[in-house]
Scaffold this motif. Structure first.
Motif, PDB file in Angstrom:
ATOM      1  N   THR A 136      25.161 -53.470  15.168  1.00 13.71           N
ATOM      2  CA  THR A 136      26.107 -53.614  16.198  1.00 13.71           C
ATOM      3  C   THR A 136      27.502 -53.057  15.335  1.00 13.71           C
ATOM      4  O   THR A 136      27.916 -53.692  14.554  1.00 13.71           O
ATOM      5  N   GLY A 137      28.004 -51.728  15.647  1.00 11.91           N
ATOM      6  CA  GLY A 137      28.754 -51.219  14.896  1.00 11.91           C
ATOM      7  C   GLY A 137      28.319 -50.740  13.686  1.00 11.91           C
ATOM      8  O   GLY A 137      27.290 -50.310  13.439  1.00 11.91           O
ATOM      9  N   SER A 138      28.962 -51.459  12.538  1.00 11.52           N
ATOM     10  CA  SER A 138      28.324 -51.112  11.276  1.00 11.52           C
ATOM     11  C   SER A 138      27.761 -52.569  10.757  1.00 11.52           C
ATOM     12  O   SER A 138      27.563 -52.696   9.637  1.00 11.52           O
ATOM     13  N   LYS A 139      27.757 -53.477  11.580  1.00 10.37           N
ATOM     14  CA  LYS A 139      27.020 -54.842  11.239  1.00 10.37           C
ATOM     15  C   LYS A 139      25.714 -55.231  11.615  1.00 10.37           C
ATOM     16  O   LYS A 139      25.214 -54.628  12.539  1.00 10.37           O
ATOM     17  N   PRO A 153      28.597 -61.107  14.979  1.00 11.06           N
ATOM     18  CA  PRO A 153      29.578 -60.448  14.511  1.00 11.06           C
ATOM     19  C   PRO A 153      30.432 -60.405  15.635  1.00 11.06           C
ATOM     20  O   PRO A 153      30.427 -60.482  16.908  1.00 11.06           O
ATOM     21  N   VAL A 192      34.060 -58.657  16.861  1.00  9.27           N
ATOM     22  CA  VAL A 192      34.773 -57.171  16.717  1.00  9.27           C
ATOM     23  C   VAL A 192      35.794 -57.095  17.353  1.00  9.27           C
ATOM     24  O   VAL A 192      36.017 -57.995  18.223  1.00  9.27           O
ATOM     25  N   THR A 193      36.335 -56.130  17.066  1.00  5.09           N
ATOM     26  CA  THR A 193      37.936 -56.029  17.786  1.00  5.09           C
ATOM     27  C   THR A 193      37.832 -54.933  19.017  1.00  5.09           C
ATOM     28  O   THR A 193      38.822 -55.082  19.603  1.00  5.09           O
ATOM     29  N   TRP A 194      36.871 -54.457  19.454  1.00  4.67           N
ATOM     30  CA  TRP A 194      36.753 -53.602  20.420  1.00  4.67           C
ATOM     31  C   TRP A 194      35.279 -53.570  20.766  1.00  4.67           C
ATOM     32  O   TRP A 194      34.311 -53.851  19.906  1.00  4.67           O
ATOM     33  N   PRO A 209      31.837 -52.232  20.706  1.00  2.70           N
ATOM     34  CA  PRO A 209      31.509 -51.195  19.422  1.00  2.70           C
ATOM     35  C   PRO A 209      30.284 -50.378  20.025  1.00  2.70           C
ATOM     36  O   PRO A 209      29.886 -50.241  21.128  1.00  2.70           O
ATOM     37  N   PHE A 253      26.975 -60.023  20.169  1.00  4.42           N
ATOM     38  CA  PHE A 253      28.389 -59.800  19.578  1.00  4.42           C
ATOM     39  C   PHE A 253      29.489 -60.683  20.600  1.00  4.42           C
ATOM     40  O   PHE A 253      28.953 -60.806  21.482  1.00  4.42           O
ATOM     41  N   ILE A 268      33.596 -59.879  21.402  1.00  5.41           N
ATOM     42  CA  ILE A 268      34.824 -59.026  21.399  1.00  5.41           C
ATOM     43  C   ILE A 268      36.210 -59.701  21.249  1.00  5.41           C
ATOM     44  O   ILE A 268      36.294 -60.700  22.256  1.00  5.41           O
ATOM     45  N   ALA A 288      36.887 -61.106  13.342  1.00  8.02           N
ATOM     46  CA  ALA A 288      37.153 -59.766  13.853  1.00  8.02           C
ATOM     47  C   ALA A 288      37.880 -58.931  12.871  1.00  8.02           C
ATOM     48  O   ALA A 288      37.822 -57.547  12.966  1.00  8.02           O
TER      49      ALA A 288
END
Length: 679
Positions: free
Chosen positions: A16-19, A28, A30-32, A34, A128, A130, A216
């Motif tokens: 998920t993204g880089s996670k 995880p 995240v800020t937006w 992913p 995840f 956001i 995040a």
């Protein structure tokens, strides 16, 4: 062979993204929205004949909206890519996805005919959340150093600082910045997402800057926490050791007076450039010590000991200060010899920190610090930390503080031979700014005390144009070579003009190399202290067979020179020679500089007793590295221009011209030495 479906994607193949693919409480944040990534496989042996092993990816995300209705989005990646390729879906292009909501996702592979199982078949989907909102600035508190309260706690002591975020429930860490602690991160592990740190107050006016970070990675605004520690507390014990000669105890500035053994002699020299007027000299015997007869510091807690010291030797272990424990010292501060030379040392038992290079008859400010908060010992020499901090465990104190010796099983040992001054002990951390000040040697600006420009002279003497009236007496056939005055110029008669120009201005000192010289009646510098002497010179008709020729020297009237600068034609070198004592057989230190004999040269010598160095300058350049020299002695004879000592008498006469002689009380900085000799 029937075509088999691609392999089911596993959690290890998903990100998920880089996670990593995680569900539950560790999902995880995240800020937006992913990008979702998956590595998909369809082995070639599973395919029917004639089919390749390319695959495509089908992603799906889902969540439950506030009304309890499940929402889904699906994406099919294209084109087909070889088995083992990474497929991605940037969910931000297909959103919007809701914030503060658990979002699940899975993926499956398609080879154009068959499709794999979804990645969460028989296991959990990836999840995840956001988070688009940054946390608020944290709250900072400290019992020892309350915010905006003047003179709380103290410089050199520690305080506990508590960081908290009562409004935000997802803060995971804090970052704080304080002088000496730049940009340090600490995890929020305490109740209600708090963190506590122990920080050392290093100044009486300080600002602690703290930021909070959520899962995040959002950073909060900065909380600026200003606090104003009390000024550093005085030493628990201090002895200036500047008592009157013959005194049998050292008066205490703080603490208890220290009884002196008969091998401790007051009235010894003090380090130049400090406020000390004198020190105590210890003879290295069983009688050379001082002690207040009681403990001074609690060695199980933070403490520090430091003072000015000048060892008379460095070939054996010697103790500046220690404190008795049970048949051994609780700690020792001093020097120790080693295979690579002597080093300063501070520690307890077999554990210690060492560094720096003690030199016999050389002053140093040495301080040892044990920080009980960290368990580390630190060593400072001349205001700078040296060596690698070492973990030590000082013994519990049962006996008295000692100056100049350390306790052993059979009695006292490792006795100090040399001088000690301004010894202090603290029950706190001595901060770097204090250590710098304690070790400060005031650089006294060099003062020009004499200068002979050769422009004037009567009855065989040329006066100094600067400072006291110390004329140079012109002896032998020495004379001032002058440019004709304007009244003597003969425009119509070229023979009226001189054969050469003076080196500087309208006159210089001419010497024939046989018996000509110039000298002052009294010394122009104290050769035991810092001084600078420089002159401009041009040698006449020098050959390799000529003997050495002295430009200037000063020593005793018996011909023993404290310093001498001469030119050696055989090697085409200028030499500075400084003797270690006022006797003909004394050791001599030499500094050399290559230079052709022809032309004008600006030559100078700088003796720097503060740093224990002597340097030779030729034509504005310091010749190589200045060399160590700490054996200056006070000469009684005058300054000699054009001659030097030879076998107990005088000789080494210079053939040539000398001009613009400068004499300074003090060591002139190199950049200013280079400006000398321009008239």
């Amino acid at each position: 062979m029937d075509n088999l479906p691609p392999l089911q994607p596993g959690a290890a193949d998903l990100e998920t993204g880089s996670k990593p693919c995680v569900s539950g409480a560790d999902r995880p944040v995240v800020t937006w929205a992913p990008a979702l990534h998956a590595v998909l496989n369809d082995p070639a042996e599973d395919n029917a004949p004639g089919r390749d092993d390319t695959v495509n990816a089908e992603f799906e995300v889902w969540w439950t909206d506030p009304d309890g209705v499940e929402q889904r989005l699906r994406d099919v990646a294209s084109p087909y890519l070889p088995s083992g390729s990474t497929f991605s879906w940037d969910t931000s292009f297909d959103g919007p996805l809701p914030a503060d909501t658990v979002i699940s996702w899975h993926v499956r592979a398609h080879d154009g005919t068959a499709v794999s199982e979804w990645s969460d078949e028989g296991t959990s989907a990836c999840e995840f959340v956001i988070d688009t909102v940054a946390p608020q600035a944290p709250v900072v508190t400290s019992a020892e150093f309350p915010e905006n309260v003047f003179r709380s706690g103290g410089v050199g002591t520690y305080g506990t600082f508590r960081f908290s975020s009562p409004v935000d429930d997802d803060v995971v860490s804090y970052r704080y910045t304080l002088l000496g602690y730049p940009g340090v991160h600490v995890a929020a592990t305490g109740p209600e997402h708090t963190a506590e740190v122990r920080l050392l107050a290093t100044d009486s006016n300080q600002r602690l800057e703290v930021e909070a970070f959520d899962k995040a990675g959002h950073g909060s605004g900065t909380t600026n926490y200003n606090f104003y520690p009390s000024f550093a507390s005085a030493p628990v014990a201090e002895w200036q050791l500047a008592d009157v000669a013959g005194t049998r105890s050292a008066a205490a500035v703080s603490g208890t007076a220290a009884r002196a053994g008969t091998g401790a002699v007051f009235g010894a020299p003090a380090p130049e450039g400090t406020a000390l007027t004198s020190t105590v000299s210890l003879d290295g015997t069983g009688h050379g010590f001082l002690t207040p007869g009681a403990p001074v510091v609690d060695t199980t807690k933070t403490f520090a000991v430091g003072g000015w010291v000048r060892p008379g030797a460095t070939d054996r272990t010697m103790t500046v200060a220690s404190q008795d424990a049970d048949g051994a010292p609780a700690f020792t501060l001093g020097l120790r010899p080693g295979d690579d030379g002597a080093q300063w040392s501070f520690g307890a038992g077999a554990h210690r920190v060492t560094g720096g290079t003690p030199e016999a008859d050389s002053w140093s400010y040495v301080l040892g610090l044990y920080d009980a908060e960290t368990g580390l010992a630190h060593l400072y020499v001349n205001g700078k930390e040296t060596g690698i901090p070492a973990a030590i465990d000082p013994a519990r104190v049962t006996g008295a503080f000692q100056i100049g010796r350390a306790r052993g099983k059979a009695g006292y040992r490792d006795r100090w031979q040399g001088e000690i001054g301004d010894l202090r002990a603290w029950d706190r951390v001595v901060v770097p700014a204090e250590i710098t000040q304690l070790a400060l040697v005031e650089v006294v600006r060099a003062t020009e005390t004499a200068r002979w420009s050769m422009e004037t002279g009567t009855e065989g003497k040329t006066p100094s144009s600067v400072g006291a009236d110390q004329p140079l007496s012109l002896e032998g056939g020495a004379h001032l070579y002058r440019w004709p005055s304007p009244d003597d110029w003969c425009d119509l008669y070229p023979e009226c003009f001189p054969d050469k120009d003076p080196l500087r201005g309208y006159a210089d000192l001419a010497l024939d190399g046989v018996d000509d010289y110039a000298a002052t009646a009294q010394p122009v510098v104290d050769t035991a202290r810092s001084y600078t002497v420089a002159a401009v010179v041009m040698l006449d008709h020098v050959t390799a067979d000529d003997a050495a020729m002295t430009l200037f020297s000063q020593g005793n009237d018996d011909g023993t020179a404290a310093f001498e600068v001469r030119y050696v034609p055989a090697t085409q070198q200028w030499e500075l020679r400084v003797s270690h004592a006022g006797t003909p057989e004394a050791e001599v230190t030499t500094v050399s500089a290559a230079a052709p004999p022809g032309g004008l040269h600006r030559v100078g010598v700088v003796h720097d007793t503060v740093n224990g160095r002597v340097a030779l300058y030729v034509d504005a350049q310091e010749t190589g590295a200045s060399v160590a020299f700490r054996s200056g002695w006070t000469s009684t004879g005058g300054l000699q221009i054009g001659r030097g000592p030879v076998q107990g008498g005088w000789g080494s006469y210079l053939r040539g011209s000398v001009d613009d002689i400068h004499v300074f009380d003090g060591a002139l900085p190199g950049l200013e030495v280079r400006d000398l000799g321009f008239g």
